[in-house]
Design a protein around this motif. Structure first.
Motif, PDB file in Angstrom:
ATOM      1  N   HIS A   1       0.821  -1.212   0.000  1.00 12.04           N
ATOM      2  CA  HIS A   1       0.000   0.000   0.000  1.00 12.04           C
ATOM      3  C   HIS A   1       0.854   1.260   0.000  1.00 12.04           C
ATOM      4  CE1 HIS A   1       0.948  -0.420   4.246  1.00 12.04           C
ATOM      5  NE2 HIS A   1       0.594   0.834   4.409  1.00 12.04           N
ATOM      6  N   LEU A   2       2.173   1.107   0.073  1.00 13.67           N
ATOM      7  CA  LEU A   2       3.063   2.265   0.081  1.00 13.67           C
ATOM      8  C   LEU A   2       3.722   2.433  -1.282  1.00 13.67           C
ATOM      9  CD1 LEU A   2       4.803   1.665   3.518  1.00 13.67           C
ATOM     10  CD2 LEU A   2       2.881   3.164   3.004  1.00 13.67           C
ATOM     11  N   ASP A   3       3.966   3.673  -1.653  1.00 10.62           N
ATOM     12  CA  ASP A   3       4.633   3.964  -2.919  1.00 10.62           C
ATOM     13  C   ASP A   3       6.133   3.924  -2.700  1.00 10.62           C
ATOM     14  OD1 ASP A   3       2.176   4.501  -4.210  1.00 10.62           O
ATOM     15  OD2 ASP A   3       2.148   6.478  -3.288  1.00 10.62           O
ATOM     16  N   ALA A   4       6.804   2.976  -3.346  1.00 10.88           N
ATOM     17  CA  ALA A   4       8.254   2.871  -3.216  1.00 10.88           C
ATOM     18  C   ALA A   4       8.916   4.027  -3.960  1.00 10.88           C
ATOM     19  CB  ALA A   4       8.741   1.541  -3.775  1.00 10.88           C
ATOM     20  N   ILE A   5      10.002   4.523  -3.388  1.00 10.20           N
ATOM     21  CA  ILE A   5      10.786   5.590  -4.003  1.00 10.20           C
ATOM     22  C   ILE A   5      12.167   5.010  -4.262  1.00 10.20           C
ATOM     23  CG2 ILE A   5      11.736   7.909  -3.761  1.00 10.20           C
ATOM     24  CD1 ILE A   5       9.735   8.292  -1.459  1.00 10.20           C
ATOM     25  N   LEU A   6      12.529   4.860  -5.528  1.00  9.51           N
ATOM     26  CA  LEU A   6      13.856   4.376  -5.868  1.00  9.51           C
ATOM     27  C   LEU A   6      14.801   5.568  -5.914  1.00  9.51           C
ATOM     28  CD1 LEU A   6      12.899   1.858  -8.690  1.00  9.51           C
ATOM     29  CD2 LEU A   6      13.175   1.432  -6.258  1.00  9.51           C
ATOM     30  N   ASP A   7      15.936   5.445  -5.263  1.00  7.69           N
ATOM     31  CA  ASP A   7      16.955   6.497  -5.231  1.00  7.69           C
ATOM     32  C   ASP A   7      16.357   7.829  -4.756  1.00  7.69           C
ATOM     33  OD1 ASP A   7      19.544   7.346  -5.459  1.00  7.69           O
ATOM     34  OD2 ASP A   7      19.407   7.814  -7.592  1.00  7.69           O
ATOM     35  N   PRO A   8      15.962   7.904  -3.484  1.00  7.15           N
ATOM     36  CA  PRO A   8      15.269   9.099  -2.972  1.00  7.15           C
ATOM     37  C   PRO A   8      16.137  10.357  -3.001  1.00  7.15           C
ATOM     38  CG  PRO A   8      15.830   7.612  -1.182  1.00  7.15           C
ATOM     39  CD  PRO A   8      16.179   6.903  -2.455  1.00  7.15           C
ATOM     40  N   GLU A   9      15.476  11.458  -3.255  1.00  7.96           N
ATOM     41  CA  GLU A   9      16.116  12.778  -3.257  1.00  7.96           C
ATOM     42  C   GLU A   9      16.134  13.302  -1.816  1.00  7.96           C
ATOM     43  OE1 GLU A   9      16.843  14.740  -6.158  1.00  7.96           O
ATOM     44  OE2 GLU A   9      16.484  12.974  -7.406  1.00  7.96           O
ATOM     45  N   PRO A  10      16.943  14.316  -1.534  1.00 12.08           N
ATOM     46  CA  PRO A  10      16.920  14.907  -0.190  1.00 12.08           C
ATOM     47  C   PRO A  10      15.507  15.373   0.164  1.00 12.08           C
ATOM     48  CG  PRO A  10      18.812  15.719  -1.411  1.00 12.08           C
ATOM     49  CD  PRO A  10      17.986  14.919  -2.383  1.00 12.08           C
ATOM     50  N   GLY A  11      15.058  14.997   1.337  1.00 19.22           N
ATOM     51  CA  GLY A  11      13.731  15.368   1.798  1.00 19.22           C
ATOM     52  C   GLY A  11      12.671  14.326   1.531  1.00 19.22           C
ATOM     53  N   GLU A  12      12.993  13.306   0.734  1.00 18.15           N
ATOM     54  CA  GLU A  12      12.001  12.284   0.418  1.00 18.15           C
ATOM     55  C   GLU A  12      12.003  11.129   1.412  1.00 18.15           C
ATOM     56  OE1 GLU A  12      10.931  12.200  -4.201  1.00 18.15           O
ATOM     57  OE2 GLU A  12      12.888  11.355  -3.756  1.00 18.15           O
ATOM     58  N   TRP A  13      12.996  11.054   2.247  1.00 22.01           N
ATOM     59  CA  TRP A  13      13.037   9.973   3.230  1.00 22.01           C
ATOM     60  C   TRP A  13      12.633  10.531   4.575  1.00 22.01           C
ATOM     61  CZ3 TRP A  13      17.447   7.779   6.465  1.00 22.01           C
ATOM     62  CH2 TRP A  13      17.081   6.537   6.995  1.00 22.01           C
TER      63      TRP A  13
ATOM     64  N   ASP B   1      15.331  11.973   6.966  1.00 23.84           N
ATOM     65  CA  ASP B   1      16.214  13.083   6.582  1.00 23.84           C
ATOM     66  C   ASP B   1      16.259  14.156   7.663  1.00 23.84           C
ATOM     67  OD1 ASP B   1      17.221  12.146   4.199  1.00 23.84           O
ATOM     68  OD2 ASP B   1      15.717  13.139   2.951  1.00 23.84           O
ATOM     69  N   VAL B   2      15.127  14.372   8.323  1.00 23.45           N
ATOM     70  CA  VAL B   2      15.080  15.412   9.349  1.00 23.45           C
ATOM     71  C   VAL B   2      15.990  15.077  10.535  1.00 23.45           C
ATOM     72  CG1 VAL B   2      12.778  16.213   8.737  1.00 23.45           C
ATOM     73  CG2 VAL B   2      13.028  14.409  10.437  1.00 23.45           C
ATOM     74  N   TYR B   3      16.347  13.799  10.675  1.00 21.89           N
ATOM     75  CA  TYR B   3      17.232  13.383  11.764  1.00 21.89           C
ATOM     76  C   TYR B   3      18.690  13.283  11.322  1.00 21.89           C
ATOM     77  CZ  TYR B   3      12.732  12.108  13.693  1.00 21.89           C
ATOM     78  OH  TYR B   3      11.436  12.150  14.132  1.00 21.89           O
ATOM     79  N   GLY B   4      18.948  13.558  10.036  1.00 19.03           N
ATOM     80  CA  GLY B   4      20.310  13.523   9.535  1.00 19.03           C
ATOM     81  C   GLY B   4      20.830  12.123   9.260  1.00 19.03           C
ATOM     82  N   LEU B   5      19.933  11.141   9.165  1.00 18.37           N
ATOM     83  CA  LEU B   5      20.364   9.772   8.894  1.00 18.37           C
ATOM     84  C   LEU B   5      20.637   9.585   7.401  1.00 18.37           C
ATOM     85  CD1 LEU B   5      17.795   7.852  11.116  1.00 18.37           C
ATOM     86  CD2 LEU B   5      20.161   8.410  11.660  1.00 18.37           C
ATOM     87  N   ALA B   6      21.531   8.669   7.074  1.00 20.30           N
ATOM     88  CA  ALA B   6      21.867   8.400   5.670  1.00 20.30           C
ATOM     89  C   ALA B   6      20.656   7.826   4.953  1.00 20.30           C
ATOM     90  CB  ALA B   6      23.034   7.433   5.587  1.00 20.30           C
ATOM     91  N   ARG B   7      20.442   8.292   3.715  1.00 20.76           N
ATOM     92  CA  ARG B   7      19.313   7.806   2.921  1.00 20.76           C
ATOM     93  C   ARG B   7      19.610   6.406   2.380  1.00 20.76           C
ATOM     94  NH1 ARG B   7      19.237  12.866   1.690  1.00 20.76           N
ATOM     95  NH2 ARG B   7      20.529  12.733  -0.141  1.00 20.76           N
ATOM     96  N   PRO B   8      18.615   5.510   2.417  1.00 20.11           N
ATOM     97  CA  PRO B   8      18.787   4.176   1.834  1.00 20.11           C
ATOM     98  C   PRO B   8      18.640   4.250   0.309  1.00 20.11           C
ATOM     99  CG  PRO B   8      16.578   4.408   2.688  1.00 20.11           C
ATOM    100  CD  PRO B   8      17.320   5.670   3.060  1.00 20.11           C
ATOM    101  N   PRO B   9      18.969   3.173  -0.410  1.00 20.16           N
ATOM    102  CA  PRO B   9      18.816   3.199  -1.874  1.00 20.16           C
ATOM    103  C   PRO B   9      17.364   3.276  -2.321  1.00 20.16           C
ATOM    104  CG  PRO B   9      19.555   1.036  -1.129  1.00 20.16           C
ATOM    105  CD  PRO B   9      19.563   1.942   0.070  1.00 20.16           C
TER     106      PRO B   9
END
Length: 145
Positions: free
Chosen positions: A83-95, A98-106
């Motif tokens: 039911h969730l829309d997968a995001i491949l290669d997320p941009e800054p702000g899409e994960w 991001d607000v916690y400064g964690l590294a974005r996954p693929p």
């Protein structure tokens, strides 16, 4: 449905059962409403007559199966929830982290239902711009929170 399929295929219960690989009494019980077949069995029976089982929405549009990308899995090798829309290669702000400064996954997905729904509305408007020509576009900026 099974009776209609059998009639259209011009088969007896025994012929349909033999071709579907079931006992003829099974076809009889299904037609009499005394047995509810599994989806697998129903597909096999209607397949004998060259038909397919489909799910349609209120407008009659066929719901297509979801694509399964083999490489789109979470860290534990699980599929993302359907039911969730997968995001491949997320941009800054899409994960979401991001607000916690964690590294974005693929890949990731939108957790906030309101954000997901707003993005779907925006995408629908952009894809069908001719249909919504006189309708102002949904907001482009979406706040995560």
């Amino acid at each position: 449905v099974v009776r209609a399929i059998r009639r259209r295929a011009d088969l007896s219960q025994r012929e349909l059962a033999r071709r579907a690989g079931v006992h003829h009494a099974t076809v009889g019980r299904i037609e009499a409403g005394r047995l509810a077949p599994s989806i697998e069995l129903l597909c096999r029976i209607i397949g004998v007559a060259g038909h397919r089982l489909a799910v349609v929405d209120e407008s009659g549009r066929v719901l297509r199966p979801m694509r399964d990308w083999a490489d789109t899995r979470d860290g534990a090798d699980r599929r993302y929830p359907s039911h969730l829309d997968a995001i491949l290669d997320p941009e800054p702000g899409e994960w979401w982290a991001d607000v916690y400064g964690l590294a974005r996954p693929p890949e990731t997905f939108y957790r906030d239902r309101d954000v997901r729904d707003a993005m779907r509305r925006r995408s629908q408007w952009e894809v069908r711009v001719a249909k919504y020509r006189n309708v102002p576009p949904p907001p482009r900026q979406i706040r995560y929170g």
